[in-house]
Design a protein around this motif. Structure first.
Motif, PDB file in Angstrom:
ATOM      1  N   SER A  11      36.283  42.206  50.793  1.00 48.54           N
ATOM      2  CA  SER A  11      36.619  42.374  49.375  1.00 48.54           C
ATOM      3  C   SER A  11      37.026  41.048  48.754  1.00 48.54           C
ATOM      4  CB  SER A  11      37.755  43.393  49.225  1.00 48.54           C
ATOM      5  OG  SER A  11      37.393  44.642  49.768  1.00 48.54           O
ATOM      6  N   LEU A  12      37.822  40.279  49.475  1.00 48.06           N
ATOM      7  CA  LEU A  12      38.247  38.965  48.991  1.00 48.06           C
ATOM      8  C   LEU A  12      37.046  38.062  48.730  1.00 48.06           C
ATOM      9  CD1 LEU A  12      41.379  37.996  51.124  1.00 48.06           C
ATOM     10  CD2 LEU A  12      41.259  38.139  48.641  1.00 48.06           C
ATOM     11  N   ARG A  13      36.132  38.051  49.677  1.00 45.50           N
ATOM     12  CA  ARG A  13      34.953  37.195  49.540  1.00 45.50           C
ATOM     13  C   ARG A  13      34.134  37.585  48.315  1.00 45.50           C
ATOM     14  NH1 ARG A  13      30.284  36.425  54.235  1.00 45.50           N
ATOM     15  NH2 ARG A  13      29.126  34.748  53.202  1.00 45.50           N
ATOM     16  N   TYR A  14      33.988  38.882  48.090  1.00 48.45           N
ATOM     17  CA  TYR A  14      33.213  39.362  46.948  1.00 48.45           C
ATOM     18  C   TYR A  14      33.844  38.906  45.638  1.00 48.45           C
ATOM     19  CZ  TYR A  14      30.975  42.680  43.748  1.00 48.45           C
ATOM     20  OH  TYR A  14      30.291  43.248  42.705  1.00 48.45           O
ATOM     21  N   PHE A  15      35.137  39.148  45.489  1.00 44.65           N
ATOM     22  CA  PHE A  15      35.792  38.832  44.224  1.00 44.65           C
ATOM     23  C   PHE A  15      36.062  37.335  44.055  1.00 44.65           C
ATOM     24  CE2 PHE A  15      36.758  43.385  44.350  1.00 44.65           C
ATOM     25  CZ  PHE A  15      36.391  43.731  43.054  1.00 44.65           C
ATOM     26  N   GLU A  16      36.232  36.622  45.143  1.00 52.04           N
ATOM     27  CA  GLU A  16      36.420  35.173  45.000  1.00 52.04           C
ATOM     28  C   GLU A  16      35.145  34.515  44.467  1.00 52.04           C
ATOM     29  OE1 GLU A  16      38.131  31.284  47.447  1.00 52.04           O
ATOM     30  OE2 GLU A  16      37.993  33.237  48.440  1.00 52.04           O
ATOM     31  N   ARG A  17      34.016  35.014  44.902  1.00 50.62           N
ATOM     32  CA  ARG A  17      32.753  34.486  44.371  1.00 50.62           C
ATOM     33  C   ARG A  17      32.511  34.942  42.933  1.00 50.62           C
ATOM     34  NH1 ARG A  17      28.688  35.071  49.637  1.00 50.62           N
ATOM     35  NH2 ARG A  17      29.458  33.202  50.711  1.00 50.62           N
ATOM     36  N   LEU A  18      33.031  36.104  42.576  1.00 50.74           N
ATOM     37  CA  LEU A  18      32.849  36.620  41.226  1.00 50.74           C
ATOM     38  C   LEU A  18      33.813  35.982  40.232  1.00 50.74           C
ATOM     39  CD1 LEU A  18      31.348  38.766  39.474  1.00 50.74           C
ATOM     40  CD2 LEU A  18      33.222  40.335  40.050  1.00 50.74           C
ATOM     41  N   TRP A  19      35.071  35.834  40.641  1.00 54.35           N
ATOM     42  CA  TRP A  19      36.120  35.351  39.732  1.00 54.35           C
ATOM     43  C   TRP A  19      36.460  33.872  39.915  1.00 54.35           C
ATOM     44  CZ3 TRP A  19      40.021  39.887  40.902  1.00 54.35           C
ATOM     45  CH2 TRP A  19      39.545  41.059  40.290  1.00 54.35           C
ATOM     46  N   GLY A  20      36.251  33.348  41.111  1.00 57.59           N
ATOM     47  CA  GLY A  20      36.691  31.995  41.414  1.00 57.59           C
ATOM     48  C   GLY A  20      37.961  32.009  42.250  1.00 57.59           C
ATOM     49  N   SER A  21      38.240  30.907  42.926  1.00 61.99           N
ATOM     50  CA  SER A  21      39.366  30.829  43.863  1.00 61.99           C
ATOM     51  C   SER A  21      40.709  30.972  43.162  1.00 61.99           C
ATOM     52  CB  SER A  21      39.314  29.511  44.637  1.00 61.99           C
ATOM     53  OG  SER A  21      38.141  29.454  45.440  1.00 61.99           O
ATOM     54  N   LEU A  22      40.875  30.331  42.013  1.00 63.10           N
ATOM     55  CA  LEU A  22      42.162  30.390  41.318  1.00 63.10           C
ATOM     56  C   LEU A  22      42.484  31.810  40.859  1.00 63.10           C
ATOM     57  CD1 LEU A  22      44.632  29.009  40.160  1.00 63.10           C
ATOM     58  CD2 LEU A  22      43.305  28.462  38.104  1.00 63.10           C
ATOM     59  N   GLU A  23      41.505  32.504  40.297  1.00 62.02           N
ATOM     60  CA  GLU A  23      41.757  33.856  39.804  1.00 62.02           C
ATOM     61  C   GLU A  23      42.037  34.836  40.946  1.00 62.02           C
ATOM     62  OE1 GLU A  23      42.210  35.197  36.839  1.00 62.02           O
ATOM     63  OE2 GLU A  23      42.105  33.189  35.972  1.00 62.02           O
ATOM     64  N   ILE A  24      41.332  34.690  42.072  1.00 65.79           N
ATOM     65  CA  ILE A  24      41.584  35.614  43.180  1.00 65.79           C
ATOM     66  C   ILE A  24      42.938  35.335  43.805  1.00 65.79           C
ATOM     67  CG2 ILE A  24      40.532  34.245  45.029  1.00 65.79           C
ATOM     68  CD1 ILE A  24      40.335  38.066  44.597  1.00 65.79           C
ATOM     69  N   LEU A  25      43.367  34.072  43.801  1.00 64.77           N
ATOM     70  CA  LEU A  25      44.694  33.737  44.314  1.00 64.77           C
ATOM     71  C   LEU A  25      45.779  34.350  43.427  1.00 64.77           C
ATOM     72  CD1 LEU A  25      46.365  32.227  46.407  1.00 64.77           C
ATOM     73  CD2 LEU A  25      46.225  30.191  44.954  1.00 64.77           C
ATOM     74  N   LYS A  26      45.602  34.266  42.119  1.00 59.67           N
ATOM     75  CA  LYS A  26      46.546  34.896  41.193  1.00 59.67           C
ATOM     76  C   LYS A  26      46.577  36.408  41.408  1.00 59.67           C
ATOM     77  CE  LYS A  26      46.007  33.695  36.916  1.00 59.67           C
ATOM     78  NZ  LYS A  26      45.290  33.302  35.673  1.00 59.67           N
ATOM     79  N   PHE A  27      45.410  36.996  41.587  1.00 57.12           N
ATOM     80  CA  PHE A  27      45.320  38.434  41.799  1.00 57.12           C
ATOM     81  C   PHE A  27      46.076  38.842  43.061  1.00 57.12           C
ATOM     82  CE2 PHE A  27      43.058  42.235  43.392  1.00 57.12           C
ATOM     83  CZ  PHE A  27      43.155  43.061  42.283  1.00 57.12           C
ATOM     84  N   ILE A  28      45.903  38.088  44.137  1.00 59.25           N
ATOM     85  CA  ILE A  28      46.596  38.389  45.395  1.00 59.25           C
ATOM     86  C   ILE A  28      48.104  38.320  45.203  1.00 59.25           C
ATOM     87  CG2 ILE A  28      47.058  37.572  47.740  1.00 59.25           C
ATOM     88  CD1 ILE A  28      44.140  36.616  47.833  1.00 59.25           C
TER      89      ILE A  28
END
Length: 287
Positions: free
Chosen positions: A84-101
């Motif tokens: 799931s992380l890999r999917y959304f990190e590619r969709l949103w970018g590293s900064l946005e997925i880090l904020k989401f986490i």
């Protein structure tokens, strides 16, 4: 060399946040299990979130999510979370997925911390509510990803255990129902964090997540205000009217206090969104 280059190439192709989050989960979970095995104790307040001790170990509001307390929990998390992380990190970018986490881990933990202190104030059993529960694991984060998948691919069908098919938008409530049942049977910790994870992730995706690809005259928009991601969409039809009234009242108060990023005027439970979110456009395309 070709044999060795294949796994190395795979590891280097994994986005950085996914890679390091997975590594941290393995390391901290292994440390917890080693201490449990060697010291023969499960009370490890500097790794898990213990409401009565966490103020002395404030990092546990984040790090407890990296600790799985059993091998089956660790195995489950390693199967579903990195993908799931890999999917959304590619969709949103590293900064946005880090904020989401960070938001979807810290938020539910803070609510669980406060909830346990409220229970202690009302009932007065410190051994149970302050020191008898250790919140840990990635249940809240898993719920948050289910909410995010519901936002972007709500009508996509998945097959569970090879037995039956269910639409993605139904999965969060199935998991929520499981959480409610487990909590009512006395397993508040850690299953109640599933409910808190749903609530925090929906609020973030609904109002606060920055839509970097969506602009109108150069104005950046926030959240997904579409009808299909409204609060009422999570509840059965007979509850839509009271939930909508409550949601709109809270929204108006939050807007007046500038707690919600400014957006275009609209009833949040209406079906009109003047600036469609990128995630919603993606969902419509996938339909």
């Amino acid at each position: 060399m070709a044999i060795l280059s294949t796994p190395l190439h795979y590891l280097t192709s994994v986005p950085p946040v996914t890679r390091y989050f997975t590594l941290a989960t393995i390391v901290l979970s292994s440390l917890y299990l080693w201490i449990w095995w060697s010291a023969e104790t499960t009370y490890i307040p500097y790794l898990t979130l213990v409401p009565g001790s966490s103020l002395f170990y404030p990092w546990t509001f984040v790090s407890s999510a990296l600790v799985e307390a059993s091998l089956w929990e660790l195995a489950f998390s390693l199967i579903v979370i990195p993908a799931s992380l890999r999917y959304f990190e590619r969709l949103w970018g590293s900064l946005e997925i880090l904020k989401f986490i960070l938001i979807c881990v810290t938020g539910p933990n803070l609510i669980a911390f406060a909830f346990n202190w409220i229970e202690y104030a009302a009932i007065g059993d410190a051994d149970m509510f302050l020191y008898g529960m250790q919140y840990h694991g990635q249940m809240a984060l898993f719920t948050s990803f289910l909410v995010a998948f519901t936002q972007i691919i709500p009508e996509h069908q998945v097959q569970i255990f090879g037995l039956f098919r269910v639409r993605v938008k139904r999965l969060p409530m199935v998991y929520m129902t499981f959480s409610v049942v487990m909590t009512l049977f006395g397993f508040q910790c850690p299953y109640i964090t599933i409910q808190f994870g749903w609530f925090v992730s929906w609020i973030y995706l609904r109002f606060y997540k920055r839509n970097v690809t969506d602009t109108l005259g150069g104005v950046v928009t926030y959240g997904d205000r579409s009808e299909t991601f409204a609060l009422t969409s999570w509840f059965p039809p007979f509850l839509h009217t009271p939930v909508s009234a409550l949601a709109n009242t809270v929204y108006k108060i939050a807007t007046s206090l500038h707690l919600v990023p400014s957006s275009f005027p609209q009833d949040i439970e209406s079906g009109f969104s003047q600036v469609p979110g990128g995630a919603r456009a993606e969902a419509e395309r996938r339909r």
